[in-house]
Design a protein around this motif. Structure first.
Motif, PDB file in Angstrom:
ATOM      1  N   SER A  23       0.840  -1.199   0.000  1.00  0.00           N
ATOM      2  CA  SER A  23       0.000   0.000   0.000  1.00  0.00           C
ATOM      3  C   SER A  23       0.866   1.236   0.000  1.00  0.00           C
ATOM      4  N   SER A  24       0.204   2.393  -0.184  1.00  0.00           N
ATOM      5  CA  SER A  24       0.922   3.665  -0.155  1.00  0.00           C
ATOM      6  C   SER A  24       1.593   3.874   1.190  1.00  0.00           C
ATOM      7  N   SER A  25       0.903   3.504   2.261  1.00  0.00           N
ATOM      8  CA  SER A  25       1.473   3.716   3.601  1.00  0.00           C
ATOM      9  C   SER A  25       2.704   2.842   3.811  1.00  0.00           C
ATOM     10  N   ASN A  26       2.677   1.606   3.262  1.00  0.00           N
ATOM     11  CA  ASN A  26       3.836   0.732   3.383  1.00  0.00           C
ATOM     12  C   ASN A  26       5.038   1.332   2.670  1.00  0.00           C
ATOM     13  N   SER A  27       4.782   1.894   1.471  1.00  0.00           N
ATOM     14  CA  SER A  27       5.866   2.490   0.697  1.00  0.00           C
ATOM     15  C   SER A  27       6.438   3.705   1.415  1.00  0.00           C
ATOM     16  N   PHE A  72       3.560  15.108 -20.428  1.00  0.00           N
ATOM     17  CA  PHE A  72       3.571  14.561 -21.788  1.00  0.00           C
ATOM     18  C   PHE A  72       2.413  15.133 -22.582  1.00  0.00           C
ATOM     19  N   GLU A  73       2.626  15.265 -23.878  1.00  0.00           N
ATOM     20  CA  GLU A  73       1.560  15.618 -24.802  1.00  0.00           C
ATOM     21  C   GLU A  73       0.842  14.336 -25.220  1.00  0.00           C
ATOM     22  N   PRO A  74      -0.464  14.257 -25.089  1.00  0.00           N
ATOM     23  CA  PRO A  74      -1.179  13.114 -25.663  1.00  0.00           C
ATOM     24  C   PRO A  74      -1.198  13.270 -27.186  1.00  0.00           C
ATOM     25  N   SER A  75      -0.322  12.539 -27.855  1.00  0.00           N
ATOM     26  CA  SER A  75      -0.117  12.808 -29.284  1.00  0.00           C
ATOM     27  C   SER A  75      -0.164  11.564 -30.162  1.00  0.00           C
ATOM     28  N   GLY A  76      -0.630  10.447 -29.622  1.00  0.00           N
ATOM     29  CA  GLY A  76      -0.695   9.236 -30.438  1.00  0.00           C
ATOM     30  C   GLY A  76      -0.424   8.004 -29.588  1.00  0.00           C
ATOM     31  N   ARG A  77      -0.155   6.892 -30.247  1.00  0.00           N
ATOM     32  CA  ARG A  77       0.096   5.641 -29.538  1.00  0.00           C
ATOM     33  C   ARG A  77       1.357   5.756 -28.685  1.00  0.00           C
ATOM     34  N   MET A  78       1.400   4.968 -27.622  1.00  0.00           N
ATOM     35  CA  MET A  78       2.524   5.038 -26.689  1.00  0.00           C
ATOM     36  C   MET A  78       3.599   4.023 -27.054  1.00  0.00           C
ATOM     37  N   HIS A  79       4.850   4.513 -27.185  1.00  0.00           N
ATOM     38  CA  HIS A  79       5.943   3.582 -27.427  1.00  0.00           C
ATOM     39  C   HIS A  79       6.545   3.112 -26.105  1.00  0.00           C
ATOM     40  N   ILE A  80       7.427   2.154 -26.198  1.00  0.00           N
ATOM     41  CA  ILE A  80       7.892   1.428 -25.011  1.00  0.00           C
ATOM     42  C   ILE A  80       8.722   2.304 -24.066  1.00  0.00           C
ATOM     43  N   ALA A  81       9.390   3.322 -24.588  1.00  0.00           N
ATOM     44  CA  ALA A  81      10.147   4.212 -23.707  1.00  0.00           C
ATOM     45  C   ALA A  81       9.193   4.997 -22.810  1.00  0.00           C
ATOM     46  N   GLN A  82       8.130   5.514 -23.415  1.00  0.00           N
ATOM     47  CA  GLN A  82       7.150   6.281 -22.642  1.00  0.00           C
ATOM     48  C   GLN A  82       6.364   5.379 -21.701  1.00  0.00           C
ATOM     49  N   GLY A  83       6.162   4.135 -22.090  1.00  0.00           N
ATOM     50  CA  GLY A  83       5.382   3.226 -21.269  1.00  0.00           C
ATOM     51  C   GLY A  83       6.184   2.519 -20.198  1.00  0.00           C
ATOM     52  N   VAL A  84       7.212   1.781 -20.609  1.00  0.00           N
ATOM     53  CA  VAL A  84       7.956   0.957 -19.655  1.00  0.00           C
ATOM     54  C   VAL A  84       9.015   1.762 -18.905  1.00  0.00           C
ATOM     55  N   MET A  85       9.811   2.573 -19.629  1.00  0.00           N
ATOM     56  CA  MET A  85      10.848   3.353 -18.939  1.00  0.00           C
ATOM     57  C   MET A  85      10.244   4.329 -17.940  1.00  0.00           C
ATOM     58  N   LYS A  86       9.124   4.967 -18.334  1.00  0.00           N
ATOM     59  CA  LYS A  86       8.478   5.899 -17.401  1.00  0.00           C
ATOM     60  C   LYS A  86       7.965   5.157 -16.171  1.00  0.00           C
ATOM     61  N   THR A  87       7.422   3.948 -16.380  1.00  0.00           N
ATOM     62  CA  THR A  87       6.929   3.147 -15.254  1.00  0.00           C
ATOM     63  C   THR A  87       8.070   2.787 -14.309  1.00  0.00           C
ATOM     64  N   ILE A  88       9.197   2.358 -14.861  1.00  0.00           N
ATOM     65  CA  ILE A  88      10.372   2.031 -14.036  1.00  0.00           C
ATOM     66  C   ILE A  88      10.798   3.251 -13.232  1.00  0.00           C
ATOM     67  N   ASN A  89      10.888   4.403 -13.894  1.00  0.00           N
ATOM     68  CA  ASN A  89      11.357   5.616 -13.221  1.00  0.00           C
ATOM     69  C   ASN A  89      10.389   6.102 -12.157  1.00  0.00           C
ATOM     70  N   VAL A  90       9.097   6.097 -12.468  1.00  0.00           N
ATOM     71  CA  VAL A  90       8.096   6.546 -11.488  1.00  0.00           C
ATOM     72  C   VAL A  90       8.100   5.627 -10.269  1.00  0.00           C
ATOM     73  N   ASN A  91       8.194   4.323 -10.504  1.00  0.00           N
ATOM     74  CA  ASN A  91       8.203   3.387  -9.375  1.00  0.00           C
ATOM     75  C   ASN A  91       9.453   3.540  -8.518  1.00  0.00           C
ATOM     76  N   LYS A  92      10.564   3.873  -9.124  1.00  0.00           N
ATOM     77  CA  LYS A  92      11.777   4.174  -8.339  1.00  0.00           C
ATOM     78  C   LYS A  92      11.542   5.400  -7.461  1.00  0.00           C
ATOM     79  N   LEU A  93      11.006   6.464  -8.068  1.00  0.00           N
ATOM     80  CA  LEU A  93      10.827   7.719  -7.339  1.00  0.00           C
ATOM     81  C   LEU A  93       9.865   7.560  -6.163  1.00  0.00           C
ATOM     82  N   THR A  94       8.751   6.869  -6.388  1.00  0.00           N
ATOM     83  CA  THR A  94       7.785   6.700  -5.297  1.00  0.00           C
ATOM     84  C   THR A  94       8.332   5.773  -4.207  1.00  0.00           C
TER      85      THR A  94
END
Length: 384
Positions: A23-27, A72-94
Motif C-alpha cells: 500500500s501507499s502507507s507501506n511504501s 507529456f503531450e497526448p499525441s498518439g500511440r505510446m511507445h515502449i520508452a514512454q510506457g515501460v521506462m516511465k513506469t520504471i522511473n516513477v516506481n523508483k521515485l515513489t
C-alpha cells in the motif's frame, strides 16, 4: 511466468521488487526508514544527468516527500520508452518517498498541433495513455502518483497561472525562448506559429505552478528546465527546481536518435502484438561486436535489466548453450568479443519484451473501455 516476474521493479538498482499488495502507507514507511544516501542513490539512478547533485541530496535529506514533475503531450500511440521506462522511473521515485505529478499536457498538444489541434481527440489519447500505465504496472496505490490535466488545472487557478507565464515571457528575449523549441520536437529553423512561441513560457511556468522540487523529464526537455533555473536567478529565488533528465531511448533503425510515432518501424508500441514485436526486433539495427549506437543493446540496458535484473539467452549447445547474464557489463564483454551474436540477442530481447507487454495486451483485449480507446486512437492520424 510467475506473478513476481510481471511486477515492475520499484528499486532496480538494488534488485528489489515490490509486492503487488503493498500500500501507499507501506511504501511511505519503507522510504522513511531509508537513509538520505539510500534515497539519493535510487532517485539519482533515474537520470542520465542531474543538475545539481548536491541540491538533490539536500532536498532528500530535508523533505520527506519531494514533488517530482513529469509531463507529456497526448499525441498518439505510446511507445515502449514512454510506457515501460516511465513506469520504471516513477516506481523508483515513489519507492524513495517522492510524490510524482504527471502533467497531461492537453492544451500543450493543441498548441503544438497534435491530433490536428482537436482537443476531443487529444483527451481520448490521454485516457488511453493512463490505461497503459495502469496495465503495465505503474504503482498507483494511494496518492503517490497524481495525473493532472493541464486544461482543468490552469482553468481552476487561472489567476495564479497566467501572471506567472506573463512574467517569464517578459523577462526573456525571443532568441532565448526560441532555443527551447526542441521541447516540442521542433527546430529554430521551423516555421513556428505564435502558439509554439508561447509554449516554452507555459512549460516553464508549469514547474512553479505544480510546486515541483524535481523536473523528471527527458534530455530533450533540458533547455526549458534550465530556463526555469535561470528564472529563479532573475526573481532571486533561492530554491531552484532540480533537473533529473532521463536517457532517450533510440529508434530501432540505424542512426535514429529517438523513437518516432510517425514511423512505426522505429519503435515498439505498448500494445503491439507478439508477432509485431518479433518482426521489429528482427529487422532492428544490431551490428556484430559493436555496442556504440546499437539500439538492441540499449533496450536491454534500459528496459530489460531494470525490469528483470537479468537477460536470458536461449540457444543450442552447438552455439554455446543457454546463458543468463546478471549485468549489462557482462553482456557487453561477450558481445564485443563475438561470443554473443546478434542472432542470440534478438530472439532473447523479443521474448523479454513480450513478457513485459503481455499484461497490456490482455488489458486492451478484455477491458471494453480500454479496447474502445485503443480502436479510436489507432484511427487517428498523427500530425506534426
Amino acid at each position: 511466468m510467475s506473478t513476481e516476474e510481471q511486477i515492475p521493479p520499484t528499486q532496480p538498482m538494488q534488485y528489489l521488487s515490490v509486492n503487488s499488495t503493498d500500500s501507499s502507507s507501506n511504501s511511505t514507511s519503507a522510504s522513511s526508514q531509508m537513509t538520505p544516501e539510500e534515497r539519493f542513490r535510487i532517485v539519482r539512478s533515474v537520470g542520465e544527468e542531474c543538475i545539481q547533485e548536491d541540491e538533490l541530496f539536500n532536498l532528500l535529506a530535508k523533505k520527506p516527500q519531494p514533488i517530482c514533475y513529469d509531463g507529456f503531450e497526448p499525441s498518439g500511440r505510446m511507445h515502449i520508452a514512454q510506457g515501460v521506462m516511465k513506469t520504471i522511473n516513477v516506481n523508483k521515485l515513489t519507492s524513495a518517498g517522492c510524490k510524482v505529478k504527471i502533467w497531461i499536457a492537453d492544451w500543450f498538444a493543441q498548441l503544438n498541433n497534435k491530433m490536428g489541434g482537436d482537443l476531443k481527440k487529444i483527451h481520448t489519447v490521454g485516457r488511453y495513455l493512463i490505461e497503459i500505465w495502469k496495465a503495465v504496472g505503474m504503482d498507483l496505490e494511494g496518492d503517490k502518483v497524481e495525473f493532472l490535466w493541464s486544461s482543468e488545472e490552469i482553468n481552476a487557478r487561472a489567476s495564479e497561472y497566467w501572471p506567472l507565464v506573463m512574467d517569464i515571457a517578459r523577462r526573456n528575449k525571443l532568441p532565448r525562448i526560441m532555443r527551447c523549441v526542441q521541447i516540442m520536437g521542433r527546430s529554430e529553423q521551423d516555421e513556428l506559429t505564435a502558439a509554439q512561441i508561447l509554449y516554452p513560457c507555459m512549460q516553464c511556468a508549469d514547474i512553479f505552478f505544480l510546486k515541483a522540487d524535481i523536473c523528471q523529464l527527458g534530455m530533450d526537455q533540458r533547455k526549458v528546465n534550465m530556463l526555469a533555473r535561470e528564472y529563479c536567478d532573475d526573481i532571486k529565488r533561492k530554491n531552484k527546481p532540480i533537473i533529473l533528465s532521463h536517457y532517450m531511448l533510440p529508434g530501432l533503425q540505424q542512426g535514429q536518435e529517438k523513437m518516432s510515432k510517425s514511423d512505426p518501424s522505429s519503435s515498439i508500441f505498448m500494445e503491439d502484438e507478439e508477432a509485431e514485436v518479433n518482426v521489429k526486433i528482427k529487422k532492428a539495427y544490431c551490428p556484430p561486436k559493436i555496442v556504440e549506437g546499437n539500439p538492441c543493446l540499449q533496450y536491454i540496458k534500459y528496459i530489460i535489466f531494470p525490469w528483470f535484473h537479468e537477460f536470458k539467452v536461449e540457444r543450442s549447445m552447438e552455439n554455446g548453450g543457454e546463458k543468463t547474464f546478471k549485468s549489462f557489463e557482462e553482456l557487453v564483454a561477450e558481445y564485443e568479443s563475438g561470443e554473443l551474436h546478434p542472432g542470440d540477442v534478438k530472439p532473447a530481447l523479443s521474448r523479454a519484451l513480450n513478457k513485459i507487454l503481455q499484461p497490456v495486451r490482455d488489458h486492451f483485449n478484455k477491458d471494453a473501455n480500454a479496447k474502445d480507446l485503443l480502436k479510436r486512437v489507432k484511427g487517428y492520424r498523427v500530425t506534426r
